[in-house]
Write a protein that holds these residues in place. Structure first.
Motif, short mmCIF file in Angstrom:
data_model
loop_
_atom_site.label_atom_id
_atom_site.label_comp_id
_atom_site.label_asym_id
_atom_site.label_seq_id
_atom_site.Cartn_x
_atom_site.Cartn_y
_atom_site.Cartn_z
N THR A 104 0.86 -1.18 0.00
CA THR A 104 0.00 0.00 0.00
C THR A 104 0.90 1.23 0.00
O THR A 104 2.07 1.18 0.39
N THR A 200 -5.91 -1.70 -5.40
CA THR A 200 -6.41 -1.38 -4.05
C THR A 200 -5.95 0.02 -3.72
O THR A 200 -4.81 0.41 -4.03
N THR A 201 -6.79 0.79 -3.09
CA THR A 201 -6.46 2.19 -2.80
C THR A 201 -6.25 2.37 -1.30
O THR A 201 -7.08 1.93 -0.49
N THR A 202 -5.15 3.00 -0.96
CA THR A 202 -4.92 3.36 0.44
C THR A 202 -5.64 4.67 0.72
O THR A 202 -5.43 5.64 0.00
#
Length: 204
Positions: A104, A200-202
């Protein structure tokens, strides 16, 4: 009367033992000084081309050695469209095989970063994760060859920094900052472009 003899070239030479000893001492001192000068000159000539005189250019990437997995020369290679590729080397310092299971990132002082999913694994190690990158013990695993990690953010720009979090199956997670570097001939062969896998996004 003091005895004085003539040298073969006709010069007077004092024949007393004290003065002969003094002459010998002067000659020895002169010989030593000449020898020292020759050594110094030859040493200086060697040093101009010696390896120790070469300018050392440290790598621009970050190094993180605080955990069981060492991270060497970590950076993000980025274009001017907000896309990047993670470049680094991981070395697992523990005896069992470990796995990188997640990455991430956040822009330092900015927002979240989309990170592509790690590749599918087909490991023979028991209880291996289904996705990730295998890290055999004491083996250098280079990214992107060992695993392609792509990133994307409107705030991802060369000259900036990202905070990365690497999560492993066995080792404790690592958090550290990495520089964002512009594409250049130094990194020929590394593809930088839109994320080709689910991201996937932090959160910011």
């Amino acid at each position: 009367m003091e005895h004085t003899s003539l040298s073969p070239i006709g010069l007077a030479v004092d024949g007393t033992p004290a003065r002969r000893a003094r002459h010998r001492g002067i000659r020895r001192l002169a010989t030593a000084l000449i020898a020292a000068s020759l050594v110094a000159i030859s040493g200086c000539a060697a040093n101009f081309s010696a390896q120790t005189q070469a300018v050392y250019q440290p790598a621009v990437g970050s190094v993180e050695r605080s955990g069981d997995v060492f991270v060497l020369n970590a950076l993000v290679l980025a274009d001017d469209q907000g896309d990047g590729t993670l470049v680094m080397t991981l070395i697992n310092q523990t005896s069992p095989t470990d796995f990188l299971t997640a990455v991430t990132a956040t822009v330092l002082g900015g927002g979240g970063v989309d990170v592509g999913t790690l590749p599918t694994l087909s490991s023979t190690v028991a209880n291996a994760p289904t996705t990730g990158v295998e890290l055999p013990t004491q083996t250098a695993v280079k990214f992107p060859e060992g695993g392609l990690v792509q990133l994307s953010s409107a705030d991802l720009k060369p000259g900036g920094y990202l905070t990365l979090t690497l999560t492993f199956k066995e080792a404790a997670p690592l958090d550290f900052d990495v520089p964002v570097v512009a594409e250049s001939p130094t990194y020929d062969g590394i593809t930088v472009g839109p994320i080709v896998s689910p991201a996937t996004t932090t959160p910011s």
